[in-house]
Design a protein around this motif. Structure first.
Motif, mmCIF file in Angstrom:
data_model
loop_
_atom_site.group_PDB
_atom_site.id
_atom_site.type_symbol
_atom_site.label_atom_id
_atom_site.label_comp_id
_atom_site.label_asym_id
_atom_site.label_seq_id
_atom_site.Cartn_x
_atom_site.Cartn_y
_atom_site.Cartn_z
ATOM 1 N N ASP A 105 0.861 -1.174 0.000
ATOM 2 C CA ASP A 105 0.000 0.000 0.000
ATOM 3 C C ASP A 105 0.904 1.231 0.000
ATOM 4 O OD1 ASP A 105 -1.687 2.189 0.860
ATOM 5 O OD2 ASP A 105 -3.128 0.699 1.552
ATOM 6 N N PRO A 106 0.653 2.215 -0.876
ATOM 7 C CA PRO A 106 1.556 3.375 -0.950
ATOM 8 C C PRO A 106 1.500 4.271 0.276
ATOM 9 C CG PRO A 106 -0.366 3.736 -2.335
ATOM 10 C CD PRO A 106 -0.438 2.305 -1.856
ATOM 11 N N GLY A 115 7.078 3.255 -7.335
ATOM 12 C CA GLY A 115 5.627 3.440 -7.358
ATOM 13 C C GLY A 115 5.067 3.144 -8.725
ATOM 14 N N PHE A 116 3.818 2.700 -8.786
ATOM 15 C CA PHE A 116 3.172 2.427 -10.063
ATOM 16 C C PHE A 116 1.662 2.515 -9.902
ATOM 17 C CE2 PHE A 116 3.317 -1.596 -7.870
ATOM 18 C CZ PHE A 116 2.166 -2.259 -8.238
ATOM 19 N N GLU A 117 0.962 2.562 -11.025
ATOM 20 C CA GLU A 117 -0.496 2.627 -11.019
ATOM 21 C C GLU A 117 -1.055 1.536 -11.919
ATOM 22 O OE1 GLU A 117 -4.194 5.813 -11.685
ATOM 23 O OE2 GLU A 117 -2.120 6.417 -12.071
ATOM 24 N N ILE A 118 -2.104 0.887 -11.440
ATOM 25 C CA ILE A 118 -2.760 -0.194 -12.183
ATOM 26 C C ILE A 118 -4.088 0.307 -12.739
ATOM 27 C CG2 ILE A 118 -4.028 -2.372 -11.873
ATOM 28 C CD1 ILE A 118 -1.124 -2.884 -12.196
ATOM 29 N N LYS A 119 -4.348 -0.021 -14.002
ATOM 30 C CA LYS A 119 -5.632 0.282 -14.627
ATOM 31 C C LYS A 119 -6.298 -1.021 -15.056
ATOM 32 C CE LYS A 119 -4.232 4.856 -16.244
ATOM 33 N NZ LYS A 119 -4.084 5.767 -17.417
ATOM 34 N N ALA A 120 -7.611 -1.047 -15.014
ATOM 35 C CA ALA A 120 -8.355 -2.274 -15.329
ATOM 36 C C ALA A 120 -8.073 -2.725 -16.754
ATOM 37 C CB ALA A 120 -9.850 -2.050 -15.132
ATOM 38 N N GLY A 121 -7.796 -4.017 -16.903
ATOM 39 C CA GLY A 121 -7.637 -4.615 -18.219
ATOM 40 C C GLY A 121 -6.304 -4.380 -18.877
ATOM 41 N N THR A 122 -5.389 -3.655 -18.232
ATOM 42 C CA THR A 122 -4.124 -3.296 -18.873
ATOM 43 C C THR A 122 -2.942 -3.872 -18.097
ATOM 44 O OG1 THR A 122 -5.101 -1.212 -19.588
ATOM 45 C CG2 THR A 122 -2.706 -1.386 -19.695
ATOM 46 N N PRO A 123 -2.099 -4.698 -18.743
ATOM 47 C CA PRO A 123 -0.882 -5.170 -18.079
ATOM 48 C C PRO A 123 0.105 -4.014 -17.898
ATOM 49 C CG PRO A 123 -1.451 -6.562 -19.958
ATOM 50 C CD PRO A 123 -2.281 -5.319 -20.070
ATOM 51 N N THR A 124 0.777 -3.984 -16.752
ATOM 52 C CA THR A 124 1.757 -2.950 -16.452
ATOM 53 C C THR A 124 3.061 -3.600 -16.032
ATOM 54 O OG1 THR A 124 0.022 -1.419 -15.695
ATOM 55 C CG2 THR A 124 2.278 -0.958 -14.983
ATOM 56 N N GLU A 125 4.142 -3.305 -16.756
ATOM 57 C CA GLU A 125 5.464 -3.800 -16.391
ATOM 58 C C GLU A 125 6.164 -2.754 -15.532
ATOM 59 O OE1 GLU A 125 7.773 -6.831 -19.017
ATOM 60 O OE2 GLU A 125 7.171 -5.164 -20.312
ATOM 61 N N VAL A 126 6.719 -3.190 -14.406
ATOM 62 C CA VAL A 126 7.439 -2.287 -13.510
ATOM 63 C C VAL A 126 8.856 -2.829 -13.318
ATOM 64 C CG1 VAL A 126 7.549 -1.282 -11.200
ATOM 65 C CG2 VAL A 126 5.341 -1.568 -12.331
ATOM 66 N N PHE A 127 9.837 -1.941 -13.500
ATOM 67 C CA PHE A 127 11.242 -2.298 -13.346
ATOM 68 C C PHE A 127 11.805 -1.547 -12.137
ATOM 69 C CE2 PHE A 127 10.052 -2.767 -17.727
ATOM 70 C CZ PHE A 127 10.669 -3.941 -18.134
ATOM 71 N N VAL A 128 12.195 -2.286 -11.111
ATOM 72 C CA VAL A 128 12.791 -1.688 -9.918
ATOM 73 C C VAL A 128 14.311 -1.770 -10.051
ATOM 74 C CG1 VAL A 128 12.957 -1.769 -7.413
ATOM 75 C CG2 VAL A 128 10.822 -2.407 -8.532
ATOM 76 N N VAL A 129 14.987 -0.630 -9.935
ATOM 77 C CA VAL A 129 16.445 -0.572 -10.071
ATOM 78 C C VAL A 129 17.082 -0.666 -8.684
ATOM 79 C CG1 VAL A 129 18.408 0.780 -10.871
ATOM 80 C CG2 VAL A 129 16.258 0.822 -12.159
ATOM 81 N N LEU A 130 17.851 -1.728 -8.457
ATOM 82 C CA LEU A 130 18.454 -1.969 -7.145
ATOM 83 C C LEU A 130 19.736 -1.173 -6.923
ATOM 84 C CD1 LEU A 130 18.089 -5.860 -6.801
ATOM 85 C CD2 LEU A 130 16.588 -4.090 -5.886
#
Length: 227
Positions: A96-97, A139-154
């Motif tokens: 949770d943000p 941080g990222f945001e999700i929308k219905a029906g849409t795949p979202t790729e998130v890349f976390v840089v360590l």
């Protein structure tokens, strides 16, 4: 989503009667033979779910379409900006943000391995990626029906240690605190070790079975391997 043209085969259905008895099944399009009465129908996909109330009269067929608004997160962790990808068992936590009353963020879901997916209701989230001693968030945001790729840089590198005759291996921070002690970053046992750590300067302490000890400076660069 409302715009979807196909039913989702991964939906879980829980149909609960007024007396509290629940029938469960899975599929995109399912049917239940039920006694006449009032029911709560819950449809779930991953962490997303929705409930509707349905009244079933005797001798009738009731058709109910349920929209479980869901987006899919595809999670990745990079050693450095642009890669390479962390493939050796990274851990991903969807958070949770907003911190709770205790100051900590609630963990919504956890999984492992590069490219793991999470089905989530629309909204804003935080993705934490962790590999050994390195971790970072995005941080990222999700929308219905849409795949979202998130890349976390360590901002991390891979340290490979070979220590013939070694018994205890410990990676220490190069800086000493006010009491003259160095922070322990990670440790292992044996003669070899491979560990992901944040980019920076360290000291590798090797203790051997005969009691001897060595201290070796180590420099780790983001996205690179140090041996």
């Amino acid at each position: 989503s409302k715009e979807a043209t196909d039913f989702d085969a991964g939906i879980r259905w829980d149909v609960t009667s007024a007396s509290g008895e629940t029938v469960t099944t899975y599929g995109g399009e399912v049917s239940f033979d039920l006694a006449a009465g009032d029911y709560t129908v819950k449809a779930s996909l991953g962490e997303a779910s929705v409930e509707v109330k349905v009244s079933v009269p005797a001798g009738k067929t009731i058709e109910q379409v349920v929209v479980v608004a869901t987006g899919r997160l595809v999670a990745h962790a990079y050693f450095a900006e642009g890669g390479p990808v962390v493939t050796a068992g990274p851990r991903f936590d969807v958070l949770d943000p907003e911190p709770g009353s205790d100051g900590n963020r609630v963990t919504i879901a956890t999984s492992y391995e590069d490219g793991v997916t999470f089905d989530l209701p629309p909204g804003k989230y935080l993705l934490r990626a962790q590999a050994d001693a390195a971790s970072a968030e995005a941080g990222f945001e999700i929308k219905a029906g849409t795949p979202t790729e998130v890349f976390v840089v360590l901002n991390a590198g891979l340290l490979a240690v070979t220590a013939p005759g070694g018994d205890q291996l410990e990676l220490l921070g190069s800086e000493k605190d006010i009491y003259g002690k160095q922070k322990s970053v990670a440790y292992n046992y044996g003669e070899s070790w491979q560990v992901t750590v944040p980019a920076g300067e360290y000291v590798l302490r090797v203790r051997k079975t005969d009691g001897a000890e060595t201290m070796t400076p180590v420099s780790v660069k983001a996205g690179a391997r140090a041996e």
